[in-house]
Design a protein around this motif. Sequence first.
Motif, PDB file in Angstrom:
ATOM      1  N   GLN A 182     125.690  25.004  53.069  1.00  0.00           N
ATOM      2  CA  GLN A 182     126.481  23.939  53.744  1.00  0.00           C
ATOM      3  C   GLN A 182     127.792  23.771  53.417  1.00  0.00           C
ATOM      4  OE1 GLN A 182     123.417  25.201  55.989  1.00  0.00           O
ATOM      5  NE2 GLN A 182     124.515  23.399  56.176  1.00  0.00           N
ATOM      6  N   TRP A 183     128.408  23.848  51.324  1.00  0.00           N
ATOM      7  CA  TRP A 183     129.004  23.410  51.219  1.00  0.00           C
ATOM      8  C   TRP A 183     130.744  24.544  51.034  1.00  0.00           C
ATOM      9  CZ3 TRP A 183     131.174  18.722  50.175  1.00  0.00           C
ATOM     10  CH2 TRP A 183     132.103  18.839  49.441  1.00  0.00           C
ATOM     11  N   TRP A 184     129.788  25.921  51.379  1.00  0.00           N
ATOM     12  CA  TRP A 184     130.613  27.393  51.256  1.00  0.00           C
ATOM     13  C   TRP A 184     131.084  27.537  53.206  1.00  0.00           C
ATOM     14  CZ3 TRP A 184     133.782  29.378  49.212  1.00  0.00           C
ATOM     15  CH2 TRP A 184     134.593  31.206  48.713  1.00  0.00           C
ATOM     16  N   THR A 185     129.980  26.830  53.599  1.00  0.00           N
ATOM     17  CA  THR A 185     130.300  27.746  55.580  1.00  0.00           C
ATOM     18  C   THR A 185     131.432  26.515  55.620  1.00  0.00           C
ATOM     19  OG1 THR A 185     127.445  27.370  55.790  1.00  0.00           O
ATOM     20  CG2 THR A 185     128.690  27.066  57.429  1.00  0.00           C
ATOM     21  N   ARG A 186     132.028  25.772  54.818  1.00  0.00           N
ATOM     22  CA  ARG A 186     133.195  24.799  55.496  1.00  0.00           C
ATOM     23  C   ARG A 186     134.563  26.174  55.283  1.00  0.00           C
ATOM     24  NH1 ARG A 186     134.499  20.690  51.767  1.00  0.00           N
ATOM     25  NH2 ARG A 186     134.482  22.476  50.349  1.00  0.00           N
ATOM     26  N   TRP A 187     134.596  27.110  55.427  1.00  0.00           N
ATOM     27  CA  TRP A 187     135.449  27.960  55.310  1.00  0.00           C
ATOM     28  C   TRP A 187     136.059  28.871  56.276  1.00  0.00           C
ATOM     29  CZ3 TRP A 187     138.432  29.452  50.012  1.00  0.00           C
ATOM     30  CH2 TRP A 187     138.070  28.499  49.439  1.00  0.00           C
ATOM     31  N   PRO A 188     136.718  29.122  56.196  1.00  0.00           N
ATOM     32  CA  PRO A 188     136.817  29.811  58.141  1.00  0.00           C
ATOM     33  C   PRO A 188     136.661  31.742  57.573  1.00  0.00           C
ATOM     34  CG  PRO A 188     139.351  29.479  57.105  1.00  0.00           C
ATOM     35  CD  PRO A 188     138.415  28.964  56.030  1.00  0.00           C
ATOM     36  N   ASN A 189     136.263  31.894  57.147  1.00  0.00           N
ATOM     37  CA  ASN A 189     136.156  33.526  56.499  1.00  0.00           C
ATOM     38  C   ASN A 189     134.440  33.273  55.566  1.00  0.00           C
ATOM     39  OD1 ASN A 189     137.551  31.374  53.993  1.00  0.00           O
ATOM     40  ND2 ASN A 189     138.409  33.447  53.219  1.00  0.00           N
ATOM     41  N   ALA A 190     133.924  32.488  55.554  1.00  0.00           N
ATOM     42  CA  ALA A 190     132.448  32.443  55.186  1.00  0.00           C
ATOM     43  C   ALA A 190     131.416  32.227  56.494  1.00  0.00           C
ATOM     44  CB  ALA A 190     132.014  31.019  54.389  1.00  0.00           C
ATOM     45  N   GLY A 191     129.832  32.785  55.885  1.00  0.00           N
ATOM     46  CA  GLY A 191     129.402  32.844  56.634  1.00  0.00           C
ATOM     47  C   GLY A 191     128.903  33.898  57.070  1.00  0.00           C
ATOM     48  N   ALA A 192     128.132  34.858  58.430  1.00  0.00           N
ATOM     49  CA  ALA A 192     127.298  35.380  58.301  1.00  0.00           C
ATOM     50  C   ALA A 192     128.004  36.324  59.563  1.00  0.00           C
ATOM     51  CB  ALA A 192     125.946  35.075  59.221  1.00  0.00           C
ATOM     52  N   PRO A 193     128.730  37.701  58.896  1.00  0.00           N
ATOM     53  CA  PRO A 193     129.330  38.079  59.898  1.00  0.00           C
ATOM     54  C   PRO A 193     128.837  38.835  61.346  1.00  0.00           C
ATOM     55  CG  PRO A 193     128.427  39.833  58.353  1.00  0.00           C
ATOM     56  CD  PRO A 193     127.736  38.504  58.002  1.00  0.00           C
ATOM     57  N   GLU A 194     129.316  38.902  62.014  1.00  0.00           N
ATOM     58  CA  GLU A 194     128.586  39.203  63.553  1.00  0.00           C
ATOM     59  C   GLU A 194     128.883  40.588  63.654  1.00  0.00           C
ATOM     60  OE1 GLU A 194     130.325  37.574  67.518  1.00  0.00           O
ATOM     61  OE2 GLU A 194     130.577  35.551  66.314  1.00  0.00           O
ATOM     62  N   ARG A 195     127.823  41.258  63.952  1.00  0.00           N
ATOM     63  CA  ARG A 195     128.484  42.878  64.306  1.00  0.00           C
ATOM     64  C   ARG A 195     129.120  43.410  64.437  1.00  0.00           C
ATOM     65  NH1 ARG A 195     124.586  45.928  68.954  1.00  0.00           N
ATOM     66  NH2 ARG A 195     125.936  47.865  68.181  1.00  0.00           N
ATOM     67  N   ILE A 196     129.922  44.292  63.826  1.00  0.00           N
ATOM     68  CA  ILE A 196     130.648  45.066  63.518  1.00  0.00           C
ATOM     69  C   ILE A 196     131.506  46.642  64.458  1.00  0.00           C
ATOM     70  CG2 ILE A 196     132.684  45.801  62.499  1.00  0.00           C
ATOM     71  CD1 ILE A 196     132.167  43.625  60.578  1.00  0.00           C
ATOM     72  N   GLY A 197     130.554  47.938  64.280  1.00  0.00           N
ATOM     73  CA  GLY A 197     130.513  48.974  64.531  1.00  0.00           C
ATOM     74  C   GLY A 197     129.996  49.646  63.842  1.00  0.00           C
ATOM     75  N   ASP A 198     131.395  49.632  63.470  1.00  0.00           N
ATOM     76  CA  ASP A 198     131.711  50.569  62.490  1.00  0.00           C
ATOM     77  C   ASP A 198     133.226  50.568  61.198  1.00  0.00           C
ATOM     78  OD1 ASP A 198     133.944  51.509  64.215  1.00  0.00           O
ATOM     79  OD2 ASP A 198     133.047  52.803  65.167  1.00  0.00           O
TER      80      ASP A 198
END
Length: 372
Positions: A182-198
């Motif tokens: 939860q503490w880490w989630t405050r960062w704008p560059n954290a969390g689970a990435p969305e699907r990217i592709g290649d």
Amino acid sequence: MSALGAPAAGGTVGVEEEFHLVDPDSGALTGSPEVAAEALAGAAGELVKAEIVTSQLETGTVVCRDLGELRAGILAARSAAAAAAARGGLALLPASTHPFGSWRDQELTPDERYRDIVDRWALLALQQDICGCHVHVGVPDLDTAVAVMDRSRPYLPVLLALTGSSPFHGGRDTGYESFRTQWWTRWPNAGAPERIGDGAAFRALVEGLVASGVVKDATHLYWDVRPSVRWPTLEFRLGDVCTLVDDAVLFAALVRSLVRVLAGRAAREEPVPDVRPELMRAARWRAARHGLDGELFDPVARRLVPAGQAVAALLAELEEDLRSHREWSEVRELLTGLQRRGTSAARQRRVLARTGDSRAVVAAVVQEGRAG
């Protein structure tokens, strides 16, 4: 970690762990500019690195090819870090948060890299009083890394649930098994990435994020899983620090097996699970909140399932791979041990309930870490 050569997905594995430094008598979070300077200069050995604050150290194993090597590597890295801490009169706390310490007790490590991080993210960087466990799994190329990363998203919450070691923050019980998440989630560059592709799409995404000013480069992607730009690996960054070496080996073994399985699915061009980011956030939150106690949210089936059932489902998907690599028996034994004793977060809470003393929690975690 040393340079990794990975001819096939999952051929190699390595683990990076971050640790708090504490006074061995009082249990207080304690920084040491001397220990940090030694680590910065490389005098603590190649397995030990400095961190953003002087009350933390980071370790990295050598490149490992089987679970025996991995266990030995984790033990060696922890031993080197413990020796560096001891030279400063301190001890390692192998947990993602300190039971009663505060970010206000920390001091920035005097290094240009860390000053740049503070300049970019301001107070978020100064409040970085959490530690994590990062598992690197070898991959042959960026396209494979992204293909596996896309397919790994639904599995991240159950993996997180196995590692919780941060129930306390700022001297309070947060109600979470992994408050670090939860503490880490405050960062704008954290969390689970969305699907990217290649790989090309990944590079374009990084270019956009750099242009936005959110990150300097791809090393500043603090996602739960990301392609490493330093090594030919896929790096899983979602885990709390595992207090026990057994649990760190288990976590890394499951991650590595998952990479092998998902790389096979990508090679066969099997479809990527289509999971909404909102459902991923819900599943991630629930894993951080409850860990192995209660129910987890399956973001693909869109339903709650008992945590034990979710873990069993993951193991069933990995069983053939684990058996083919002669890791099944060890992984089963390690998992049974974790489920029997509970996560570090659960054990920490039991100590506090028994003693009423947060210092006793620190002492118990330090001792567990020493015992291996």
